[in-house]
Design a protein around this motif. Structure first.
Motif, PDB file in Angstrom:
ATOM      1  N   THR A 192     -40.918 -26.979   4.892  1.00 12.47           N
ATOM      2  CA  THR A 192     -42.311 -26.640   5.202  1.00 12.47           C
ATOM      3  C   THR A 192     -42.386 -25.542   6.258  1.00 12.47           C
ATOM      4  O   THR A 192     -43.226 -24.637   6.166  1.00 12.47           O
ATOM      5  N   GLY A 193     -41.495 -25.589   7.246  1.00 10.04           N
ATOM      6  CA  GLY A 193     -41.488 -24.545   8.276  1.00 10.04           C
ATOM      7  C   GLY A 193     -41.168 -23.179   7.695  1.00 10.04           C
ATOM      8  O   GLY A 193     -41.829 -22.181   8.009  1.00 10.04           O
ATOM      9  N   LEU A 194     -40.164 -23.117   6.821  1.00 11.37           N
ATOM     10  CA  LEU A 194     -39.772 -21.833   6.228  1.00 11.37           C
ATOM     11  C   LEU A 194     -40.814 -21.328   5.245  1.00 11.37           C
ATOM     12  O   LEU A 194     -41.047 -20.122   5.149  1.00 11.37           O
ATOM     13  N   SER A 195     -41.438 -22.243   4.508  1.00 15.20           N
ATOM     14  CA  SER A 195     -42.476 -21.810   3.560  1.00 15.20           C
ATOM     15  C   SER A 195     -43.603 -21.090   4.291  1.00 15.20           C
ATOM     16  O   SER A 195     -44.105 -20.062   3.836  1.00 15.20           O
ATOM     17  N   ARG A 196     -43.965 -21.646   5.461  1.00 19.30           N
ATOM     18  CA  ARG A 196     -45.054 -21.022   6.244  1.00 19.30           C
ATOM     19  C   ARG A 196     -44.607 -19.697   6.863  1.00 19.30           C
ATOM     20  O   ARG A 196     -45.337 -18.704   6.814  1.00 19.30           O
ATOM     21  N   ALA A 197     -43.427 -19.692   7.480  1.00 20.34           N
ATOM     22  CA  ALA A 197     -43.023 -18.521   8.267  1.00 20.34           C
ATOM     23  C   ALA A 197     -42.417 -17.408   7.423  1.00 20.34           C
ATOM     24  O   ALA A 197     -42.573 -16.231   7.750  1.00 20.34           O
ATOM     25  N   ALA A 198     -41.708 -17.769   6.341  1.00 22.51           N
ATOM     26  CA  ALA A 198     -41.027 -16.750   5.537  1.00 22.51           C
ATOM     27  C   ALA A 198     -41.777 -16.429   4.248  1.00 22.51           C
ATOM     28  O   ALA A 198     -41.450 -15.448   3.574  1.00 22.51           O
ATOM     29  N   GLY A 199     -42.776 -17.261   3.893  1.00 14.24           N
ATOM     30  CA  GLY A 199     -43.520 -17.003   2.672  1.00 14.24           C
ATOM     31  C   GLY A 199     -42.687 -17.159   1.418  1.00 14.24           C
ATOM     32  O   GLY A 199     -42.944 -16.503   0.402  1.00 14.24           O
ATOM     33  N   VAL A 200     -41.682 -18.021   1.480  1.00 17.49           N
ATOM     34  CA  VAL A 200     -40.789 -18.238   0.345  1.00 17.49           C
ATOM     35  C   VAL A 200     -41.013 -19.647  -0.189  1.00 17.49           C
ATOM     36  O   VAL A 200     -41.094 -20.606   0.583  1.00 17.49           O
ATOM     37  N   ASP A 201     -41.109 -19.767  -1.510  1.00 13.59           N
ATOM     38  CA  ASP A 201     -41.266 -21.087  -2.126  1.00 13.59           C
ATOM     39  C   ASP A 201     -39.931 -21.823  -2.022  1.00 13.59           C
ATOM     40  O   ASP A 201     -38.900 -21.325  -2.471  1.00 13.59           O
ATOM     41  N   THR A 202     -39.952 -22.982  -1.407  1.00 15.17           N
ATOM     42  CA  THR A 202     -38.732 -23.746  -1.194  1.00 15.17           C
ATOM     43  C   THR A 202     -38.845 -25.103  -1.873  1.00 15.17           C
ATOM     44  O   THR A 202     -39.938 -25.616  -2.099  1.00 15.17           O
ATOM     45  N   ALA A 203     -37.696 -25.665  -2.207  1.00 11.45           N
ATOM     46  CA  ALA A 203     -37.644 -27.010  -2.782  1.00 11.45           C
ATOM     47  C   ALA A 203     -36.417 -27.706  -2.213  1.00 11.45           C
ATOM     48  O   ALA A 203     -35.550 -27.077  -1.600  1.00 11.45           O
ATOM     49  N   LEU A 204     -36.344 -29.026  -2.409  1.00 12.38           N
ATOM     50  CA  LEU A 204     -35.236 -29.806  -1.879  1.00 12.38           C
ATOM     51  C   LEU A 204     -34.460 -30.453  -3.020  1.00 12.38           C
ATOM     52  O   LEU A 204     -35.039 -31.050  -3.914  1.00 12.38           O
ATOM     53  N   LYS A 205     -33.159 -30.303  -2.964  1.00 11.88           N
ATOM     54  CA  LYS A 205     -32.273 -31.024  -3.875  1.00 11.88           C
ATOM     55  C   LYS A 205     -31.770 -32.245  -3.118  1.00 11.88           C
ATOM     56  O   LYS A 205     -31.231 -32.110  -2.024  1.00 11.88           O
ATOM     57  N   TRP A 206     -31.967 -33.421  -3.708  1.00 14.42           N
ATOM     58  CA  TRP A 206     -31.558 -34.640  -3.020  1.00 14.42           C
ATOM     59  C   TRP A 206     -30.050 -34.624  -2.769  1.00 14.42           C
ATOM     60  O   TRP A 206     -29.281 -34.241  -3.645  1.00 14.42           O
ATOM     61  N   PRO A 207     -29.576 -35.014  -1.567  1.00 16.91           N
ATOM     62  CA  PRO A 207     -30.415 -35.479  -0.463  1.00 16.91           C
ATOM     63  C   PRO A 207     -30.790 -34.399   0.552  1.00 16.91           C
ATOM     64  O   PRO A 207     -31.723 -34.583   1.302  1.00 16.91           O
ATOM     65  N   ASN A 208     -30.050 -33.264   0.577  1.00 14.14           N
ATOM     66  CA  ASN A 208     -30.249 -32.412   1.751  1.00 14.14           C
ATOM     67  C   ASN A 208     -29.969 -30.928   1.545  1.00 14.14           C
ATOM     68  O   ASN A 208     -29.590 -30.239   2.480  1.00 14.14           O
ATOM     69  N   ASP A 209     -30.154 -30.428   0.334  1.00 11.60           N
ATOM     70  CA  ASP A 209     -29.978 -28.998   0.093  1.00 11.60           C
ATOM     71  C   ASP A 209     -31.340 -28.320  -0.001  1.00 11.60           C
ATOM     72  O   ASP A 209     -32.268 -28.864  -0.609  1.00 11.60           O
ATOM     73  N   LEU A 210     -31.438 -27.131   0.579  1.00  4.87           N
ATOM     74  CA  LEU A 210     -32.647 -26.313   0.492  1.00  4.87           C
ATOM     75  C   LEU A 210     -32.477 -25.320  -0.647  1.00  4.87           C
ATOM     76  O   LEU A 210     -31.515 -24.541  -0.660  1.00  4.87           O
ATOM     77  N   LEU A 211     -33.399 -25.353  -1.609  1.00  2.56           N
ATOM     78  CA  LEU A 211     -33.323 -24.476  -2.771  1.00  2.56           C
ATOM     79  C   LEU A 211     -34.407 -23.411  -2.726  1.00  2.56           C
ATOM     80  O   LEU A 211     -35.529 -23.658  -2.290  1.00  2.56           O
ATOM     81  N   ILE A 212     -34.048 -22.218  -3.203  1.00  2.35           N
ATOM     82  CA  ILE A 212     -34.998 -21.120  -3.351  1.00  2.35           C
ATOM     83  C   ILE A 212     -34.777 -20.509  -4.729  1.00  2.35           C
ATOM     84  O   ILE A 212     -33.833 -20.875  -5.429  1.00  2.35           O
ATOM     85  N   THR A 213     -35.639 -19.587  -5.102  1.00  2.00           N
ATOM     86  CA  THR A 213     -35.494 -18.922  -6.393  1.00  2.00           C
ATOM     87  C   THR A 213     -35.164 -17.458  -6.183  1.00  2.00           C
ATOM     88  O   THR A 213     -35.862 -16.743  -5.453  1.00  2.00           O
ATOM     89  N   VAL A 214     -34.078 -17.003  -6.807  1.00  2.00           N
ATOM     90  CA  VAL A 214     -33.640 -15.607  -6.723  1.00  2.00           C
ATOM     91  C   VAL A 214     -33.474 -15.101  -8.150  1.00  2.00           C
ATOM     92  O   VAL A 214     -32.640 -15.617  -8.903  1.00  2.00           O
ATOM     93  N   GLY A 215     -34.277 -14.134  -8.528  1.00  2.00           N
ATOM     94  CA  GLY A 215     -34.178 -13.577  -9.876  1.00  2.00           C
ATOM     95  C   GLY A 215     -34.374 -14.614 -10.960  1.00  2.00           C
ATOM     96  O   GLY A 215     -33.722 -14.564 -12.014  1.00  2.00           O
ATOM     97  N   GLY A 216     -35.268 -15.569 -10.720  1.00  2.00           N
ATOM     98  CA  GLY A 216     -35.542 -16.595 -11.708  1.00  2.00           C
ATOM     99  C   GLY A 216     -34.538 -17.731 -11.723  1.00  2.00           C
ATOM    100  O   GLY A 216     -34.675 -18.667 -12.510  1.00  2.00           O
ATOM    101  N   GLU A 217     -33.539 -17.678 -10.845  1.00  2.00           N
ATOM    102  CA  GLU A 217     -32.511 -18.720 -10.784  1.00  2.00           C
ATOM    103  C   GLU A 217     -32.656 -19.556  -9.523  1.00  2.00           C
ATOM    104  O   GLU A 217     -32.975 -19.027  -8.454  1.00  2.00           O
ATOM    105  N   GLU A 218     -32.390 -20.833  -9.667  1.00  2.00           N
ATOM    106  CA  GLU A 218     -32.410 -21.747  -8.528  1.00  2.00           C
ATOM    107  C   GLU A 218     -31.116 -21.559  -7.733  1.00  2.00           C
ATOM    108  O   GLU A 218     -30.020 -21.646  -8.287  1.00  2.00           O
TER     109      GLU A 218
END
Length: 285
Positions: free
Chosen positions: A119-145
């Motif tokens: 949530t902090g990075l989504s607000r400050a960096a404007g990047v859509d983020t998701a979580l892979k259980w239990p503790n990985d931060l995922l982003i999308t680069v060129g349509g890839e997770e």
């Protein structure tokens, strides 16, 4: 000037300026707040190892934050190595002592930290983020997770937990350690200035930790369970859980239970909660 001195110079990579420790302390360390001390070091093996050692010796209070411009022996879960060029990411650890929360609920701390970071990075960096259980931060680069960050929890000082966070901020494509990795820059972040990013993440962590503590660690009352599930990219996916003892389970990830475990619905009609292990996403939701 030696090659190592040159690498340490604030002028060695103008795209990667050093963190401003004094400004970070002014912004984050305040009377009545969670963060009690913030230190930035140029280089260390692992901020988690350093902070655990300090806590074990009674030399660190709750709210201590240790940040490294470079980690030479950074660790992820399952003792995986985490390496990145100096000043290319956020590598930090914090000491938490949730005395008022039953130890049985401390397993939520890595998931809580994941929610706070995302949530902090989504607000400050404007990047859509998701979580892979239990503790990985995922982003999308060129349509890839892609994985851009991870979290490691370690017990410390008897009554504490050190939460370590590593986030790839400005890594370029040729610097990625593995093809499945990513960075905020490659995901189109509106900024790669690490000072506001770190402030946003630590403020978000203070907020979520406070909610969770006030609720006695109850994941439902604090809103943590619902928020984690909403941002979890693993739910709804067909996954393979690689478990301790060389066992694996394949099924659909259908829920996060009250203990923070991932619940898999297998083809045999069994619902199996997974509390520890490696999760492989087999196909998109």
């Amino acid at each position: 000037m030696t090659p190592r001195d040159a690498a340490d110079s604030r002028w060695s990579d103008l795209d990667r300026p050093p963190l401003n420790a004094a400004a970070l302390r002014r912004a984050l360390v305040r009377e009545g707040g969670l963060w009690t001390r913030l230190e930035v070091v140029q280089r260390t093996g692992s901020t988690n190892s350093d902070l655990v050692a300090r806590a074990d010796k009674g030399e660190a209070a709750e709210g201590a934050v240790l940040v490294a411009e470079e980690q030479t022996s950074g660790r992820g879960r399952l003792e995986r190595q985490w390496t990145a060029p100096a000043r290319s990411g956020l590598f930090f650890s914090v000491l938490l002592r949730p005395a008022e929360v039953p130890v049985a609920r401390w397993g939520w701390l890595p998931l809580l930290t994941g929610v706070a970071v995302a949530t902090g990075l989504s607000r400050a960096a404007g990047v859509d983020t998701a979580l892979k259980w239990p503790n990985d931060l995922l982003i999308t680069v060129g349509g890839e997770e892609r994985k851009a960050g991870g979290i490691l929890a370690e017990r410390a000082g008897g009554d504490g937990v050190v939460m370590g966070v590593g986030i790839n901020v400005s890594l370029r494509a040729e610097e990625l350690p593995v093809p499945q990795a990513g960075s905020l820059a490659l995901a189109g972040a509106v900024t790669t200035d690490r000072d506001p990013l770190l402030r946003a993440v630590l403020r978000s962590l203070e907020d979520w930790y406070g909610r969770w503590r006030r609720a006695g660690g109850d994941p439902t009352a604090s809103g943590l369970q619902e928020t984690y599930a909403a941002g979890c990219a693993t739910l709804g996916r067909h996954v393979r859980a690689e478990l301790p003892g060389d066992r694996s389970v394949v099924g659909e990830a259908v829920a996060i239970d009250g203990d923070g475990r991932l619940v898999l619905a297998t083809e045999e009609g069994v619902r199996e909660p997974v509390g520890a292990g490696d999760i492989v996403h087999l196909r998109p939701a």
